[in-house]
Design an enzyme around this catalytic site. Sequence first.
Site, short mmCIF file in Angstrom:
data_model
loop_
_atom_site.label_atom_id
_atom_site.label_comp_id
_atom_site.label_asym_id
_atom_site.label_seq_id
_atom_site.Cartn_x
_atom_site.Cartn_y
_atom_site.Cartn_z
N TYR A 1 -98.79 -65.43 13.23
CA TYR A 1 -99.39 -64.23 13.83
C TYR A 1 -98.45 -63.03 13.70
CZ TYR A 1 -102.97 -67.03 16.11
OH TYR A 1 -104.03 -67.86 16.37
N LYS B 1 -86.27 -78.30 43.39
CA LYS B 1 -87.36 -77.33 43.47
C LYS B 1 -88.05 -77.22 42.11
CE LYS B 1 -84.13 -73.52 42.65
NZ LYS B 1 -83.34 -72.46 43.31
#
Length: 356
Positions: free
Chosen positions: A253, A35
């Site tokens: 950041y 999956k």
Amino acid sequence: MPRPISATLSLSALSHNLDVIRRFAPNSKVWAVVKANGYGHGISRIWKHLSGADGFALLDFKEAILLREAGWEGPILLLEGFFSASDLTAVDRYRLTTSVHSDWQIAALAEAQLSQPVNIYLKVNSGMNRLGFAPERIREIWQQLHALKQVGEITLMSHFATADSTEGVDTQVAVITQAGEGISGPRSLANSAATLWHPSTHHDWVRPGIILYGASPSGQWQDIATTGLQPVMTLSSELIGIQHLHPGDRVGYGARYTALQPQRIGVVACGYADGYPRHAPSGTPVWVDGVRTVTVGTVSMDMLAVDLTPCPQAQIGTPVELWGKNLPVDDVAAACGTLGYELLSALAPRVPVTTA
Ligand SMILES: *Cc1c(COP(=O)(O)O)cnc(C)c1O
């Protein structure tokens, strides 16, 4: 020159991991769980190297059809079943095995015009409370399904919530055993953790996912260190910048990392838009120039920074491994408060994938 990031898949590790699984569950058939596009590895790239499995389990029709059209003739199991009555056309046409977990699905089967009976995985809710019928209804549901001409073989299926922890599977196993009393036919219970650690749950079909890809179902690499499982995906890149920090200089950041002493750092061409977790804190392990070091500062969209103190030879162009052969994805995930499952399946489409 292309951006230096890439993911390399070891195809021999895939078939090797399937062999390891066979050794753990020698008397069971194996659903290779692919999956989420093969846990991020790409179904079309990997399925042939897992074709020693007895079947493939997944949940998107698109992925099931891709496998059929690529030439896989064996069983394909839809782990979440079909999503609407009209899906039964595709179930029939592509000869899919489907889980059944809700009453509307039985009504839809009863109405369906099929060219042949469809094999069913009857899902028992044994305590996870995700999908499945209440255990006390299983006998009645089994009889309903068994009476339908649209239904072929019925396998009892359930899924474990704590097979990877000390809580284990006993409580759920007791529920499943009772629910299935007097019902003949195959059983399929075991995910990766139960395949490795709870042999009594193996029964007819095991359903390993994460261990095919060489990561740990518990999130702890040590837990699979002695199994012989090998990592399939290595995510690598290179240093594309170097900075010399003075004490008090900050990185990235939010200025979340501050150098306490003179420090050399490297800037790696890998960021959250490549699938590297943005929430990786300073201190997340990373492999640079053959040694294990750590990230510093906030992960950007396209870059992250690493401490070069333990790798004084490192320079622009030095190879970096984000996870893989030299650095278990489980160790990176653990530092980020998640699992290898999430990191592998989040590999971004922009990352070029090569096979080796
Ligand atoms: C994902 C999944 C598996 C495989 O789980 P792993 O922990 O990766 O082995 C097995 N069964 C079901 C129903 C699943 O959804």
